[in-house]
Design a protein around this motif. Structure first.
Motif, PDB file in Angstrom:
ATOM      1  N   TRP A  31     -62.294 -17.026 -40.811  1.00 25.73           N
ATOM      2  CA  TRP A  31     -61.552 -18.129 -41.432  1.00 25.73           C
ATOM      3  C   TRP A  31     -61.276 -17.818 -42.898  1.00 25.73           C
ATOM      4  O   TRP A  31     -60.186 -18.103 -43.407  1.00 25.73           O
ATOM      5  CB  TRP A  31     -62.342 -19.436 -41.332  1.00 25.73           C
ATOM      6  CG  TRP A  31     -62.414 -20.067 -39.980  1.00 25.73           C
ATOM      7  CD1 TRP A  31     -63.533 -20.385 -39.268  1.00 25.73           C
ATOM      8  CD2 TRP A  31     -61.310 -20.472 -39.157  1.00 25.73           C
ATOM      9  NE1 TRP A  31     -63.194 -20.952 -38.063  1.00 25.73           N
ATOM     10  CE2 TRP A  31     -61.835 -21.029 -37.970  1.00 25.73           C
ATOM     11  CE3 TRP A  31     -59.921 -20.427 -39.314  1.00 25.73           C
ATOM     12  CZ2 TRP A  31     -61.036 -21.523 -36.944  1.00 25.73           C
ATOM     13  CZ3 TRP A  31     -59.119 -20.917 -38.286  1.00 25.73           C
ATOM     14  CH2 TRP A  31     -59.673 -21.449 -37.124  1.00 25.73           C
ATOM     15  N   ARG A 105     -57.805 -21.671 -33.166  1.00 28.22           N
ATOM     16  CA  ARG A 105     -58.395 -20.765 -32.183  1.00 28.22           C
ATOM     17  C   ARG A 105     -58.349 -21.374 -30.786  1.00 28.22           C
ATOM     18  O   ARG A 105     -58.122 -20.672 -29.803  1.00 28.22           O
ATOM     19  CB  ARG A 105     -59.850 -20.454 -32.565  1.00 28.22           C
ATOM     20  CG  ARG A 105     -59.992 -19.646 -33.859  1.00 28.22           C
ATOM     21  CD  ARG A 105     -61.455 -19.409 -34.200  1.00 28.22           C
ATOM     22  NE  ARG A 105     -61.587 -18.684 -35.472  1.00 28.22           N
ATOM     23  CZ  ARG A 105     -62.742 -18.427 -36.067  1.00 28.22           C
ATOM     24  NH1 ARG A 105     -63.870 -18.838 -35.500  1.00 28.22           N
ATOM     25  NH2 ARG A 105     -62.776 -17.767 -37.212  1.00 28.22           N
ATOM     26  N   THR A 106     -58.613 -22.651 -30.699  1.00 22.75           N
ATOM     27  CA  THR A 106     -58.524 -23.378 -29.432  1.00 22.75           C
ATOM     28  C   THR A 106     -57.942 -24.754 -29.724  1.00 22.75           C
ATOM     29  O   THR A 106     -57.988 -25.236 -30.860  1.00 22.75           O
ATOM     30  CB  THR A 106     -59.907 -23.556 -28.768  1.00 22.75           C
ATOM     31  OG1 THR A 106     -60.748 -24.345 -29.618  1.00 22.75           O
ATOM     32  CG2 THR A 106     -60.580 -22.215 -28.508  1.00 22.75           C
ATOM     33  N   ASN A 125     -60.001 -26.173 -32.591  1.00 21.83           N
ATOM     34  CA  ASN A 125     -61.060 -25.212 -32.929  1.00 21.83           C
ATOM     35  C   ASN A 125     -62.401 -25.618 -32.333  1.00 21.83           C
ATOM     36  O   ASN A 125     -63.429 -25.690 -33.015  1.00 21.83           O
ATOM     37  CB  ASN A 125     -61.154 -25.058 -34.452  1.00 21.83           C
ATOM     38  CG  ASN A 125     -59.849 -24.595 -35.058  1.00 21.83           C
ATOM     39  OD1 ASN A 125     -59.212 -23.672 -34.563  1.00 21.83           O
ATOM     40  ND2 ASN A 125     -59.402 -25.260 -36.115  1.00 21.83           N
TER      41      ASN A 125
END
Length: 375
Positions: A31, A105-106, A125
């Protein structure tokens, strides 16, 4: 020029680096690398803990910040800022503004209940999707499979938590319920938890301590009570469920990111009345992995598993290896997902219309053959 092992630069580099103040919220080296362009602009990194009416609360290295989201509210509902996002926020100002957020990311996405075929992002995320299912009411395995499909599609690791386990007095009955859920959730850990007695909360706390978890489920599933048990304090408001049907009222009205005392963070979400799929074909395939495996053995690669010769799925159904409920649930979710995708995919829309025309023509031909007595 060479340096000895005792040189100041060498000894300084060997000193353990201090963890970043945002590390408990999931901040890591990756990050930090993503954020470098924004750091060069003098912006602060912050994790969104709550979004409400054009503003959001963030936790930053400078402390809690409330900022305006005017710069991150595009027309696409899937690109609006969301709880769990890592954002770039102004270091000062009144008001402060969130200028951007880092690539996710998700993302846990469902379709909205409106007729506009839009997706709605619930959390970003996320590492663990904790699906809360109450044992105070009859199990709805189809709903569990639906949640699991969205969880797998999000990129998070699903976990099914059967709440209110203390209300099931018979151990044999409880074991039977767990087996039913395990059958509907292949490859997924299933935990029984009681916030009243504390059963299972230590195991769940250990799982979600590694990363970010999101708590999902319908109203009355015991999410807020479970969140309080993990937090070790009555942070989330709790209301009683109706005795008639075990349903609850929407206690949680916003998505909140909470730091857990045992490590990790948890996003508590409002109870979901509807859980519509949103382009979750891969997730559906993962939930029904055994059916997908049978399908690979079918004689025809485009087998529809309805009446084709050499269909391994139907053979498994006839032999009892595959429960009929599982196959019907699989078909239902595939149809629903296909409709959702078709509303935004012109090519797939064309294929579905072609299939409708072919089936319609076949139906008319069969009807005509019956009327004339010809095979």
């Amino acid at each position: 020029m060479s340096f000895s092992a005792s040189s100041p630069s060498s000894s300084a580099s060997s000193l353990p680096s201090q963890p970043h103040v945002l590390a408990p919220y999931g901040w890591d080296a990756a990050w930090q690398a993503e954020f470098r362009p924004y750091a060069a602009q003098g912006l602060l990194p912050g994790r969104v803990v709550r979004v409400d009416r054009g503003q959001c609360d963030l936790v930053t290295e400078a402390g809690p910040v409330r900022a305006d989201t005017a710069f991150v509210t595009p027309h696409d509902p899937l690109r609006v800022i969301c709880t769990g996002d890592w954002a770039a926020v102004e270091a000062s100002g009144n008001p402060r503004y969130v200028k951007a957020y880092l690539p996710r990311r998700t993302a846990f996405v469902r379709s909205t209940s409106s007729q506009r075929s839009e997706g709605q992002i619930l959390a970003a995320n996320v590492d663990h999707a904790v699906i809360a299912v109450s044992l105070a009411v009859e199990l709805d395995l189809g709903r569990v499979e639906r949640f699991l499909a969205l969880a797998w599609e999000s990129g998070a690791q699903p976990l099914v938590v059967l709440t209110k386990a203390d209300l099931v007095a018979d151990p044999a009955t409880l074991a039977h319920l767990v087996r039913d859920v395990e059958t509907a959730a292949p490859g997924v850990q299933v935990l029984t938890v009681s916030s009243h007695t504390g059963e299972g909360t230590d195991v769940l706390s250990a799982v979600v301590a590694d990363g970010t978890g999101v708590l999902l489920g319908i109203s009355g599933a015991g999410k807020s009570t479970l969140a309080n048990a993990l937090l070790g304090a009555d942070v989330m408001e709790v209301r009683q469920t109706r005795e008639a049907d075990g349903k609850g009222r929407h206690t949680t009205t916003t998505r909140n990111l909470l730091a857990l005392p045992g490590g990790g963070v948890l996003i508590d979400t409002p109870g979901l009345r509807g859980v519509g799929l949103w382009d979750a074909g891969t997730g559906v395939g993962q939930v029904f992995a055994e059916i997908e495996e049978y399908a690979r053995r079918c004689r025809f690669h485009d087998c529809a598993h309805e009446a084709e010769p050499g269909c391994a799925v139907l053979a498994a159904l006839d032999s009892g290896e595959l429960p009929e409920r599982r196959l019907e649930s699989y078909r239902k979710l595939l149809r629903e997902n296909r409709r959702i995708v078709a509303k935004t995919d012109a090519r797939l829309r064309s294929e579905i219309r072609r299939d409708w025309r072919l089936k319609s023509a076949e139906g008319r031909a069969n009807y005509a053959a019956k009327r004339t007595g010809r095979a």
